[in-house]
Design an enzyme around this catalytic site. Structure first.
Site, short mmCIF file in Angstrom:
data_model
loop_
_atom_site.label_atom_id
_atom_site.label_comp_id
_atom_site.label_asym_id
_atom_site.label_seq_id
_atom_site.Cartn_x
_atom_site.Cartn_y
_atom_site.Cartn_z
N GLU A 207 -0.68 4.75 -0.39
CA GLU A 207 -1.58 5.89 -0.62
C GLU A 207 -0.80 7.18 -0.48
O GLU A 207 -0.01 7.35 0.45
CB GLU A 207 -2.74 5.86 0.37
CG GLU A 207 -3.77 4.81 -0.01
CD GLU A 207 -5.01 4.83 0.86
OE1 GLU A 207 -5.27 5.85 1.50
OE2 GLU A 207 -5.69 3.80 0.90
N TYR B 277 0.85 -1.20 0.00
CA TYR B 277 0.00 0.00 0.00
C TYR B 277 0.88 1.23 0.00
O TYR B 277 1.87 1.29 0.74
CB TYR B 277 -0.91 0.03 1.24
CG TYR B 277 -2.33 -0.32 0.89
CD1 TYR B 277 -3.05 0.50 0.03
CD2 TYR B 277 -2.95 -1.46 1.40
CE1 TYR B 277 -4.35 0.19 -0.32
CE2 TYR B 277 -4.25 -1.78 1.05
CZ TYR B 277 -4.95 -0.95 0.18
OH TYR B 277 -6.23 -1.25 -0.17
N LYS C 276 -2.87 -0.13 -24.61
CA LYS C 276 -3.26 -0.36 -26.02
C LYS C 276 -1.98 -0.48 -26.83
O LYS C 276 -1.18 -1.34 -26.53
CB LYS C 276 -4.21 0.74 -26.47
CG LYS C 276 -5.50 0.77 -25.65
CD LYS C 276 -6.50 1.74 -26.21
CE LYS C 276 -7.84 1.68 -25.51
NZ LYS C 276 -7.86 2.44 -24.23
N THR D 214 -4.10 5.61 -21.89
CA THR D 214 -3.92 4.32 -21.23
C THR D 214 -2.53 3.82 -21.61
O THR D 214 -1.92 4.31 -22.55
CB THR D 214 -4.95 3.28 -21.69
OG1 THR D 214 -4.92 3.21 -23.12
CG2 THR D 214 -6.35 3.65 -21.23
N ASP E 215 -7.29 12.85 -25.57
CA ASP E 215 -7.27 11.44 -25.15
C ASP E 215 -6.53 10.67 -26.24
O ASP E 215 -7.06 10.48 -27.33
CB ASP E 215 -8.71 10.95 -24.98
CG ASP E 215 -8.78 9.54 -24.41
OD1 ASP E 215 -7.78 8.81 -24.54
OD2 ASP E 215 -9.82 9.18 -23.84
N ARG F 150 -2.50 -2.74 -18.08
CA ARG F 150 -3.83 -2.14 -18.17
C ARG F 150 -3.91 -1.03 -17.12
O ARG F 150 -4.13 -1.29 -15.94
CB ARG F 150 -4.87 -3.22 -17.90
CG ARG F 150 -6.27 -2.85 -18.24
CD ARG F 150 -7.07 -4.10 -18.49
NE ARG F 150 -6.73 -4.66 -19.76
CZ ARG F 150 -7.43 -4.44 -20.88
NH1 ARG F 150 -8.49 -3.71 -20.86
NH2 ARG F 150 -7.05 -4.99 -22.01
N1 DSN Z 1 -12.58 0.02 -25.00
C1 DSN Z 1 -11.60 0.82 -25.69
C2 DSN Z 1 -11.64 0.61 -27.14
O1 DSN Z 1 -11.85 -0.53 -27.55
O2 DSN Z 1 -11.43 1.51 -27.92
C3 DSN Z 1 -11.69 2.23 -25.34
O3 DSN Z 1 -11.43 2.37 -23.98
#
Ligand code: DSN
Length: 443
Positions: free
Chosen positions: A56, A54, A229, A226, A200, A235
């Site tokens: 925090e 932990y 991807k 993120t 984004d 993730r």
């Molecule tokens: N679920 C993602 C996508 O497939 O584009 C976006 O967060």
């Protein structure tokens, strides 16, 4: 070497399902535009004992003891994120993309404020103000969409809407937009109406690193992403920003916090508790990998592969939303076909091509079936495929779509051909632990 020997002994059911999923992912073409393969190093960091801890708080200011080493790990992740994207500030604690975007709202807006964003059916994300998400329930989305004819943003139209509605924040970014985004043009509009501009880049971050897509960092107040991807990390989400807030006096007179501090506060304690340190370590490792020259080649090749696939499919008579691509992403447009996007996606999956059904601009069908299929080339590129390999991929897609009504007869052959083809490549995080059995029957 056997993988997961302890899990195999103590929980065979979970072990076996992971084994089968590994097999599935190594014998099919992963063409979901938001997935990829992480390296063994990222897997090891994410599977480490850091999951026990932990911490925090933020680096140097934790609410738990014993975090000296953990501080070093989070500092590495932050510094690498800043270096990779040339950003002034980074927060690497968001658990994923939606929590990262949630923190952006908490840092910049008050409940009921207006924001501009793309609706989900137009290619936006749930958190860009879509009506069933917190972002559409607690805030007011002023929608903008790509032009249904060209599939591209009409900046005059967007400017007109922005000037009329005067949102406090503009989201720019998408989950299904195949073209380059000119952040500079959006920044001009945001400047004209005194709105925050937030990008984004979850879908296209590797293309930005490779220099084959415009860079939002110089133009945006905040950049959200993120790491799982095409960046090929765990993730999770992260936020990049300027340190100072252009509108501090207007938006946050009560707190003397700059933009960077408000983002950090919004993430913790605003929305989250303890950061996931094993994931932050994996993220740091992925950032490190993304600094290597090979990663730039990967980003460049993703777009080459997508363009080649688009060219081949167009030559076979397919329609693509927006006419083609200059990113990783293609959207097959089946509006003129008898079958739906969902039927096509299911037939493709049965044959070993894993994608998702997706709305196309001006789609007459419901979001539950759609007229489109979204494809991405980043995972195939991560396996080492190039333009020549796209010829095979295009042929398989064509064989599936031509045979949708008799897919049960056709798919086993295609499925086996694809499994054989995949066995020629080194899949990150999977090879050389290729399982012995090469074919997973799909029920
Ligand atoms: N679920 C993602 C996508 O497939 O584009 C976006 O967060």
């Amino acid at each position: 070497m056997e993988r997961y020997p302890h899990l195999k002994q103590t929980d065979y059911e979970i072990y076996d399902l992971i084994r089968l999923q590994t097999l599935y992912e190594s014998t099919t073409l992963k063409m979901i535009a938001s997935e990829s393969y992480v390296s063994f190093s990222v897997l090891e960091a994410c599977g480490s004992i850091l999951t026990n801890k932990y911490a925090e708080g933020n680096v140097g200011a934790r609410y738990y003891e014993g975090n000296e080493l953990v501080d070093k790990i989070e500092t590495l992740a932050i510094d690498r994120a800043k270096q990779l994207f040339h950003a002034e500030h980074a927060n690497v604690q968001p658990y994923s993309g939606s929590p990262a975007n949630h923190a952006v709202y908490r840092a910049l807006l008050k409940t009921g404020d207006k924001l501009m964003g793309m609706p989900v059916p137009s290619g936006g994300h749930l958190t860009h103000g879509w009506k069933v998400n917190f972002s559409g329930l607690d805030y007011v989305q002023i929608p903008y969409s790509p032009d249904p004819e060209t599939g591209k943003f009409d900046m005059d139209q967007i400017r007109q809407t922005a000037k009329k509605e005067r949102p406090k924040m503009i989201w720019v970014g998408a989950t299904a937009y195949p073209h380059k985004i000119e952040y500079k043009d959006f920044a001009e509009i945001a400047e004209e109406i005194n709105a925050y501009l937030v990008a984004d880049i979850a879908h296209i971050n590797a293309l930005i690193i490779a220099g084959v897509h415009p860079d939002p960092v110089p133009y945006c107040d905040i950049v959200s992403s993120t790491s799982h991807k095409m960046l090929r990390g765990p993730r999770a989400g992260f936020l990049l920003s300027k340190v100072e807030d252009r509108f501090q006096s207007t938006y946050c007179p009560e707190h003397k916090l700059n933009l960077a501090q408000r983002i950090d506060r919004a993430v913790f304690p605003g929305l989250q508790g303890g950061p996931h340190l094993h994931i932050i370590a994996g993220m740091a490792t992925a950032f490190h990998e993304a600094m290597m020259p090979e990663f730039k080649n990967y980003g460049v090749q993703i777009v080459k592969n997508a363009k080649k696939l688009a060219e081949l499919l167009l030559a076979k008579g397919y329609r693509l939303a927006g006419g083609g691509t200059d990113t990783h992403l293609l959207i097959l447009d089946f509006r003129n076909e008898q079958f739906t996007g969902k039927e096509a996606a299911k037939a493709l999956a049965k044959s070993g091509i894993i994608a998702n059904f997706n709305m196309v601009p001006g789609d007459p069908r419901s979001p539950f079936v759609t007229s489109g299929v979204r494809l991405g080339t980043q995972s195939l590129t991560a396996m080492g495929m190039n333009e020549t390999d796209m010829e095979k991929v295009a042929d398989w897609i064509h064989r599936v779509c031509r045979n949708i009504t008799r897919i049960d007869e056709e798919s086993p052959n295609i499925r086996q051909e694809i499994a054989d083809f995949c066995s020629q490549f080194q899949i990150p995080g999977i090879y050389p632990y290729r399982p012995i059995t090469r074919h997973v029957p799909i029920k």
